[in-house]
Scaffold this active site. Structure first.
Site, PDB file in Angstrom:
ATOM      1  CE  LYS A   1      -3.432   2.593   2.632  1.00 37.23           C
ATOM      2  NZ  LYS A   1      -2.551   3.800   2.741  1.00 37.23           N
TER       3      LYS A   1
ATOM      4  CB  VAL B   1      -7.426   0.753   2.372  1.00 35.11           C
ATOM      5  CG1 VAL B   1      -6.378  -0.134   1.707  1.00 35.11           C
ATOM      6  CG2 VAL B   1      -8.657   0.857   1.483  1.00 35.11           C
ATOM      7  N   GLY B   2      -5.892   0.737   5.114  1.00 32.34           N
ATOM      8  CA  GLY B   2      -4.740   0.410   5.950  1.00 32.34           C
ATOM      9  C   GLY B   2      -5.134  -0.358   7.194  1.00 32.34           C
TER      10      GLY B   2
ATOM     11  CD  GLU C   1      12.472   3.828   8.980  1.00 31.24           C
ATOM     12  OE1 GLU C   1      12.558   4.679   9.892  1.00 31.24           O
ATOM     13  OE2 GLU C   1      12.318   4.105   7.791  1.00 31.24           O
TER      14      GLU C   1
ATOM     15  CB  CYS D   1      12.651   8.856   9.531  1.00 35.24           C
ATOM     16  SG  CYS D   1      13.259   7.541   8.471  1.00 35.24           S
TER      17      CYS D   1
ATOM     18  CD  GLU E   1      10.118  12.066  12.277  1.00 31.80           C
ATOM     19  OE1 GLU E   1      11.079  11.532  11.730  1.00 31.80           O
ATOM     20  OE2 GLU E   1       9.036  11.481  12.487  1.00 31.80           O
TER      21      GLU E   1
END
Length: 485
Positions: free
Chosen positions: A175, A212-213, A251, A285, A381
């Site tokens: 995906k 969907v995820g 990750e 990242c 972040e």
């Protein structure tokens, strides 16, 4: 318009969503919007391909298909380069490295690794209660993998999941990120049209729908989830996958520190730090977004970094001379700008930058001095071209500040004494580390983090083994055979 890949067929959808060019803010193209039913069909196809075909056991077929995929990527490299520049906003120069050409090398690496990687390991014989027992281990594919990627490096993230999982014998539902759907769908088209990968082995979806995820992370037909994205989303995936105890690779985020020691070449270290945070406009990242400097040299180094940021070319990503392109969306730019404004309000010094640039979603390279190590800008972040400079008192203080984070993805040290630098690096809890500009990013090097930066490793032998299960065997040898041994 590009199409989804489901069970070996390229298919369209009734509903679509727009993919924007972040350098202009204009619609680049429409992408097919996969539904939950499409995801169900993709999982069913992957399950059938794993359970009823020879894909998971036919090593030579997998090698041939990976060779074909590598050739297809090589043959269509320029098309994919232009699409990546247009949709991701990646500067052209980056496509000759981590945005495109380095990821293609991953496919070559895993095809070659599979040729020599031992899938069976003999443990030798052992006598137990008067009988001889032969023991060995076989490494088998995990099963059906749901690979879910982020927008910032779509080729790298997709191929770092596809290549090793296919080498291991898994089947995959990939995906792509909704901000960069076309780039991921291009990979699906190459697989369908230029390889012998059997129907159902690879399925490629994109969708604007979070459902969907969610289906992929909870579906009982999925054996493993490999996810790259934010730590917040990773936590939700970890919780969702727990109901079926899926294997996980995560990750996630980073807030990595670059430490400039008092014996470093300040000018070189400052220039390196300035250009690093502007790579893909800070949308990485593992980028070192915290700069730790000796307190007595804070102002001197800040001035050098500011000069370095002034040399960064921000602009049209199609121009080979451009170093920093746009952020991916107006939403992301607003997030970055909001964090910078709150940092200044909290006491940080805005040295340079902190401005939006139109048209498109550009943001000026930004430098903040005298940052509190416990503040939001030092802890969260940003995912933008924002460097936070934090002073430290001595080596121990630098290590303490570097480790003062929920993340542990990467880091760096600049020093004139390599032995001192390595000793400090070993005390900093991160999965990757650069000393004096050393580059660890390559197909054969494991990549991943400590703490809330994730679980597991991509790339290298470790990246293949993420998609393998270990099955231990033992058999009693016949008396005559045992006597001979």
């Amino acid at each position: 318009m590009k199409r989804l890949l489901i069970d070996g067929r390229l298919v369209g959808t009734e509903k679509t969503f727009a993919s924007l060019n972040p350098a202009t803010g204009q619609v680049l193209d429409q992408a097919p919007d996969a539904t939950v039913a499409d995801a169900e069909a993709a999982v069913a196809a992957a399950r059938r391909a794993f359970d009823t075909t020879a894909w998971s056991t036919d090593v030579q077929l997998r090698i041939r298909c990976l060779d074909q995929l590598h050739q297809a990527l090589t043959d269509h490299l320029e098309e994919l380069r232009e699409l990546t520049i247009a949709e991701v906003g990646a500067p052209r120069m980056l496509t000759y490295g981590p945005q495109l050409e380095d990821p293609v090398k991953l496919v070559r690496y895993y095809a070659d690794l599979l040729r020599k990687y031992p899938l069976t390991e003999e443990l030798g014989e052992r006598e137990i209660r008067g009988q001889r027992h032969r023991r060995w281990v076989e490494k088998e594919a995990v099963g059906v993998v749901a690979g879910i990627t982020a927008y910032n490096y779509p080729n790298q993230l997709a191929l770092a999941k596809l290549a090793p999982s296919l080498a291991a014998g898994c089947t995959v539902v990939l995906k792509g990120a909704p901000d960069t759907p076309l780039t991921t769908l291009f990979l699906g088209e190459l697989i369908a049209e230029h390889t012998d990968i059997p129907p159902g082995v690879v399925n490629v979806l994109v969708s604007s729908s979070v459902e969907v995820g969610e289906l992929l992370t909870t579906h009982p037909g999925v054996d493993m989830v490999s996810f790259t994205g934010s730590t917040a989303t990773g936590r939700r995936i970890m919780a969702a996958a727990s109901t079926t105890v899926k294997k996980l690779f995560l990750e996630l985020g980073g807030k990595s520190a670059m430490v400039i020691l008092d014996d470093a070449d300040f000018a070189t270290a400052a220039m390196f730090s300035a250009f690093t945070i502007c790579s893909h406009s800070g949308q990485g990242c593992a980028l070192t977004s915290r700069l730790l400097v000796p307190r007595e040299h804070h102002d001197e180094i800040v001035a050098m970094v500011a000069a370095g940021l002034g040399r960064v070319t921000l602009g049209d990503p199609t121009d080979i001379k451009t170093f920093a392109g746009p952020l991916i969306s107006e939403r992301q730019r607003d997030k970055v700008d909001g964090m910078v404004k709150r940092a200044v309000a909290a006491g940080a010094t805005l040295v340079t930058g902190g401005e939006k640039v139109d048209p498109g979603f550009f943001y000026m390279p930004t430098l903040l001095g005298n940052v509190d190590p416990d503040s939001e800008i030092a802890q969260d972040e940003v995912f933008g071209p924002v460097l936070a400079v934090i002073p430290f008192d001595d080596d121990d203080d630098a290590v303490r500040i570097a480790n003062n984070s929920i993340f542990g993805l990467s880091g760096g040290i600049q020093s004139g004494d390599e032995e001192r630098a390595v000793a400090l690096a070993r005390r900093i809890r991160t999965g990757t580390f650069s000393i004096n500009g050393g580059n660890y990013f390559a197909a054969d090097v494991p990549f991943g983090g400590y703490k809330q930066s994730g679980i597991g490793r991509e790339s290298g032998v470790a990246g293949l083994e993420e998609f393998l299960e270990y099955k231990s065997f033992a058999t009693v040898l016949p008396a005559a055979e045992a006597a001979e041994s």
